[in-house]
Design a protein around this motif. Structure first.
Motif, PDB file in Angstrom:
ATOM      1  N   VAL A   8       0.766  -0.967  -0.038  1.00  0.00           N
ATOM      2  CA  VAL A   8      -0.289  -0.523   0.157  1.00  0.00           C
ATOM      3  C   VAL A   8       1.269   1.226  -0.116  1.00  0.00           C
ATOM      4  CG1 VAL A   8      -2.031   1.737   0.705  1.00  0.00           C
ATOM      5  CG2 VAL A   8      -1.783  -1.496   1.329  1.00  0.00           C
ATOM      6  N   LEU A   9       1.237   2.052  -1.439  1.00  0.00           N
ATOM      7  CA  LEU A   9       1.672   3.157  -0.841  1.00  0.00           C
ATOM      8  C   LEU A   9       0.319   4.446  -1.452  1.00  0.00           C
ATOM      9  CD1 LEU A   9       4.512   1.495  -3.840  1.00  0.00           C
ATOM     10  CD2 LEU A   9       4.325   1.905  -1.429  1.00  0.00           C
ATOM     11  N   SER A  10       0.939   5.576  -1.038  1.00  0.00           N
ATOM     12  CA  SER A  10       0.730   6.986  -1.351  1.00  0.00           C
ATOM     13  C   SER A  10       0.870   7.081  -2.151  1.00  0.00           C
ATOM     14  CB  SER A  10       1.039   7.771  -0.476  1.00  0.00           C
ATOM     15  OG  SER A  10       2.032   8.317  -1.342  1.00  0.00           O
ATOM     16  N   THR A  11      -0.218   7.558  -3.311  1.00  0.00           N
ATOM     17  CA  THR A  11       0.132   8.370  -4.296  1.00  0.00           C
ATOM     18  C   THR A  11       1.299   9.240  -4.281  1.00  0.00           C
ATOM     19  OG1 THR A  11      -1.417  10.464  -4.331  1.00  0.00           O
ATOM     20  CG2 THR A  11      -2.724   8.151  -5.523  1.00  0.00           C
ATOM     21  N   THR A  12       1.199  10.033  -3.287  1.00  0.00           N
ATOM     22  CA  THR A  12       2.438  10.817  -3.904  1.00  0.00           C
ATOM     23  C   THR A  12       4.011  10.206  -3.516  1.00  0.00           C
ATOM     24  OG1 THR A  12       1.162  12.617  -2.350  1.00  0.00           O
ATOM     25  CG2 THR A  12       3.883  13.108  -2.368  1.00  0.00           C
ATOM     26  N   SER A  13       3.743   8.861  -3.041  1.00  0.00           N
ATOM     27  CA  SER A  13       5.274   8.009  -3.259  1.00  0.00           C
ATOM     28  C   SER A  13       5.371   7.842  -4.612  1.00  0.00           C
ATOM     29  CB  SER A  13       5.609   7.423  -2.232  1.00  0.00           C
ATOM     30  OG  SER A  13       4.097   6.329  -2.734  1.00  0.00           O
ATOM     31  N   LEU A  14       4.699   7.570  -5.358  1.00  0.00           N
ATOM     32  CA  LEU A  14       4.168   7.234  -6.775  1.00  0.00           C
ATOM     33  C   LEU A  14       4.852   8.008  -8.361  1.00  0.00           C
ATOM     34  CD1 LEU A  14       1.760   4.478  -6.843  1.00  0.00           C
ATOM     35  CD2 LEU A  14       3.989   4.047  -6.070  1.00  0.00           C
ATOM     36  N   SER A  15       4.188   9.035  -7.555  1.00  0.00           N
ATOM     37  CA  SER A  15       4.249  10.620  -8.999  1.00  0.00           C
ATOM     38  C   SER A  15       5.369  10.857  -8.861  1.00  0.00           C
ATOM     39  CB  SER A  15       3.868  12.016  -8.256  1.00  0.00           C
ATOM     40  OG  SER A  15       2.432  10.996  -8.013  1.00  0.00           O
ATOM     41  N   ASN A  16       5.797  10.450  -9.968  1.00  0.00           N
ATOM     42  CA  ASN A  16       7.036  11.020 -10.699  1.00  0.00           C
ATOM     43  C   ASN A  16       8.495   9.615 -10.620  1.00  0.00           C
ATOM     44  OD1 ASN A  16       7.576  13.412 -11.402  1.00  0.00           O
ATOM     45  ND2 ASN A  16       7.484  14.455  -9.467  1.00  0.00           N
ATOM     46  N   ASP A  17       7.602   8.800 -10.443  1.00  0.00           N
ATOM     47  CA  ASP A  17       8.666   7.683 -11.011  1.00  0.00           C
ATOM     48  C   ASP A  17       8.630   6.958 -12.592  1.00  0.00           C
ATOM     49  OD1 ASP A  17       8.154   7.137  -7.919  1.00  0.00           O
ATOM     50  OD2 ASP A  17       7.509   5.240  -8.056  1.00  0.00           O
ATOM     51  N   SER A  18       9.639   6.825 -12.770  1.00  0.00           N
ATOM     52  CA  SER A  18      10.112   6.043 -13.694  1.00  0.00           C
ATOM     53  C   SER A  18       9.369   5.534 -14.374  1.00  0.00           C
ATOM     54  CB  SER A  18      12.057   6.192 -13.910  1.00  0.00           C
ATOM     55  OG  SER A  18      12.193   6.874 -13.487  1.00  0.00           O
ATOM     56  N   VAL A  19       9.327   4.760 -15.510  1.00  0.00           N
ATOM     57  CA  VAL A  19       8.810   3.993 -16.131  1.00  0.00           C
ATOM     58  C   VAL A  19       9.802   3.881 -17.485  1.00  0.00           C
ATOM     59  CG1 VAL A  19       6.564   3.520 -17.955  1.00  0.00           C
ATOM     60  CG2 VAL A  19       6.306   5.589 -15.758  1.00  0.00           C
ATOM     61  N   VAL A  20      10.197   2.681 -17.200  1.00  0.00           N
ATOM     62  CA  VAL A  20      11.344   2.668 -17.998  1.00  0.00           C
ATOM     63  C   VAL A  20      10.197   0.255 -18.557  1.00  0.00           C
ATOM     64  CG1 VAL A  20      12.731   2.446 -16.791  1.00  0.00           C
ATOM     65  CG2 VAL A  20      12.124  -0.135 -15.937  1.00  0.00           C
ATOM     66  N   ASN A  21      10.657   0.370 -20.267  1.00  0.00           N
ATOM     67  CA  ASN A  21      10.250  -1.208 -20.959  1.00  0.00           C
ATOM     68  C   ASN A  21      11.221  -2.418 -20.594  1.00  0.00           C
ATOM     69  OD1 ASN A  21      12.260  -0.726 -22.894  1.00  0.00           O
ATOM     70  ND2 ASN A  21      11.142   0.246 -24.369  1.00  0.00           N
ATOM     71  N   ARG A  22      10.560  -3.098 -20.747  1.00  0.00           N
ATOM     72  CA  ARG A  22      11.469  -4.756 -20.900  1.00  0.00           C
ATOM     73  C   ARG A  22      12.379  -4.582 -20.747  1.00  0.00           C
ATOM     74  NH1 ARG A  22       8.280  -7.148 -16.497  1.00  0.00           N
ATOM     75  NH2 ARG A  22       6.432  -7.330 -17.407  1.00  0.00           N
ATOM     76  N   ASP A  23      13.053  -3.683 -21.650  1.00  0.00           N
ATOM     77  CA  ASP A  23      14.279  -3.441 -21.862  1.00  0.00           C
ATOM     78  C   ASP A  23      15.297  -2.308 -21.401  1.00  0.00           C
ATOM     79  OD1 ASP A  23      14.637  -5.314 -24.288  1.00  0.00           O
ATOM     80  OD2 ASP A  23      13.450  -3.872 -25.722  1.00  0.00           O
ATOM     81  N   GLY A  24      14.677  -1.926 -20.374  1.00  0.00           N
ATOM     82  CA  GLY A  24      14.966  -0.700 -19.399  1.00  0.00           C
ATOM     83  C   GLY A  24      15.416   0.526 -20.156  1.00  0.00           C
ATOM     84  N   LYS A  25      15.012   1.083 -21.242  1.00  0.00           N
ATOM     85  CA  LYS A  25      14.875   2.120 -22.214  1.00  0.00           C
ATOM     86  C   LYS A  25      13.561   2.918 -21.663  1.00  0.00           C
ATOM     87  CE  LYS A  25      15.902   1.266 -26.922  1.00  0.00           C
ATOM     88  NZ  LYS A  25      16.929   0.314 -26.412  1.00  0.00           N
TER      89      LYS A  25
END
Length: 122
Positions: free
Chosen positions: A11-28
């Motif tokens: 269980v995480l807050s939306t604040t802790s998830l905002s600005n998290d990076s998103v990468v694909n399976r290749d790490g891009k």
């Protein structure tokens, strides 16, 4: 004995998830989580809003990503999204000043279909 992580929800807050990076399976790098959209009626996270492209927040394109398309990597504090940059560039996006109606049935269906996800509301 099952590990604690497998028996208890994360269980995480939306604040802790905002600005998290998103990468694909290749790490891009595919961008960052800008916002999280809640379906209040169903009590579910409907979408993450992904900011992709641009430079320092200028010229970026936003995408509604079905929450079920994302896999959280808690060790690296990022999300995995199984699409290529090219697939994302071809997806329907929107501008930071012109957000879509996330509740629109056509928008919802097209978005979940684009990311090969089964709609949670059906």
């Amino acid at each position: 004995m099952a590990s604690r992580a497998s028996t208890h929800p994360v269980v995480l807050s939306t604040t802790s998830l905002s600005n998290d990076s998103v990468v694909n399976r290749d790490g891009k790098d595919l961008g960052k989580i800008k916002d999280i959209m809640i379906d209040v009626e169903h009590g579910r996270v409907a979408y993450a809003v992904l900011s992709f492209g641009g430079f320092m927040g200028m010229g970026d394109k936003l995408f509604a990503i079905p929450w079920s398309s994302l896999e959280l990597d808690t060790n690296r504090e990022r999300f995995l999204l199984d699409v290529s940059k090219e697939q994302l560039e071809r997806a329907r996006g929107f501008d930071k000043d012109d957000w879509p109606n996330f509740a629109d049935p056509t928008f919802r269906s097209e978005t979940y279909e684009t990311f090969n996800q089964k709609p949670y509301w059906s």
